[in-house]
Scaffold this active site. Structure first.
Site, PDB file in Angstrom:
ATOM      1  N   HIS A 120      43.918  38.597  26.430  1.00  0.00           N
ATOM      2  CA  HIS A 120      43.493  38.987  25.862  1.00  0.00           C
ATOM      3  C   HIS A 120      43.390  39.383  24.637  1.00  0.00           C
ATOM      4  CE1 HIS A 120      39.682  37.667  28.429  1.00  0.00           C
ATOM      5  NE2 HIS A 120      40.149  36.340  28.338  1.00  0.00           N
ATOM      6  N   THR A 193      37.245  42.071  38.918  1.00  0.00           N
ATOM      7  CA  THR A 193      36.982  41.302  37.428  1.00  0.00           C
ATOM      8  C   THR A 193      35.675  39.880  38.657  1.00  0.00           C
ATOM      9  OG1 THR A 193      37.096  39.027  36.551  1.00  0.00           O
ATOM     10  CG2 THR A 193      38.510  39.736  38.468  1.00  0.00           C
TER      11      THR A 193
END
Ligand code: ZN
Length: 245
Positions: A120, A193
């Site tokens: 990202h 995550t």
């Protein structure tokens, strides 16, 4: 045998480890996950967080974009935690080949990691949308005009963080590098995550190595596919499997 000992043994055996990390790695350095904390921002801002960090919002409302961005997404004083430090050490030892991360804070590099695929992007890198000059975070912050919008000293264009906003595609070379590293790994450690944020779950499908390890405080949708699942703090786990002294 304990789970920690199993992980220790697998790390010992491997010289081709890849780590895939999510927001949980950063929250242990006190960087909040805006996705899980959206309620907080709703009270403070007129728009939902997802909207404020979208490409169209950046273009149409740069002042509000940067107000949210600099207040909620920039943590210049954040320090790498034990997970970052352990991963950097494993790379130095020649055991870990790559870190693939969804985080944008640059803490893996701060800890000393070299081969990091930031899916990202990174708040530490910034580029003028007009002349494409590059700026550090410090330079970008110092270039803010009266509205709080960072402006290029060379051409007066807006400086944009090299962060993937909503509505923007991921960088292809970064994805390619991450896929290659995962494909070649024999031990894949996934940490911090829940594997719901794109493209996390999809990337794991490229792994064909020996052991898949998931470390997360909460259960994930992939737990049943893993060879080892540890529901604990990622920093806590790494401080037990890698000698940090
Ligand atoms: Zn410029």
């Amino acid at each position: 045998m304990s789970d920690i000992q199993t992980l220790k043994d697998w790390i010992q055996e491997s010289d081709n480890i890849v780590f895939f990390g999510g927001a949980g790695v950063s929250t242990e350095s006190n960087i909040p996950d805006f996705r899980s904390d959206n309620g907080l921002y709703k009270k403070q801002y007129r728009y939902p967080a997802e909207q404020m960090i979208s490409h169209s919002f950046f273009v149409s409302n740069p002042k509000e974009f940067y107000e949210f961005y600099f207040n909620q997404m920039i943590f210049p004083d954040a320090k790498p935690n034990k997970a970052h430090l352990a991963l950097a050490k494993l790379e130095k030892m020649g055991k870990l080949k790559a870190v693939v991360t969804q985080n944008i804070d640059g803490l893996h590099q701060k800890a000393g990691s070299k081969n990091v695929f930031e899916l990202h992007g990174s708040v530490l890198k910034n580029t003028c949308v007009k002349c494409h000059s590059h700026y550090t975070l410090e330079e970008t912050m110092a270039s803010r005009n009266a509205d709080g919008i960072p402006v290029c000293p060379m051409c007066q264009g807006i400086i944009k963080p090299d962060v993937v906003l909503y509505e923007e595609g991921l960088d292809e070379a970064t994805i390619y590098g991450a896929v290659q590293a995962i494909e070649q790994a024999d031990l894949l450690i996934v940490g911090g995550t829940s594997l719901v944020v794109y493209p996390a779950a999809g990337l794991l499908q490229y792994f064909h190595g020996k052991h898949l390890v998931l470390i997360n405080r909460d259960a994930t949708s992939m737990d049943h596919q893993a060879d080892l699942v540890i529901h604990d703090s990622i920093g806590q786990v790494f401080s037990q499997v890698v000698d940090l002294d």
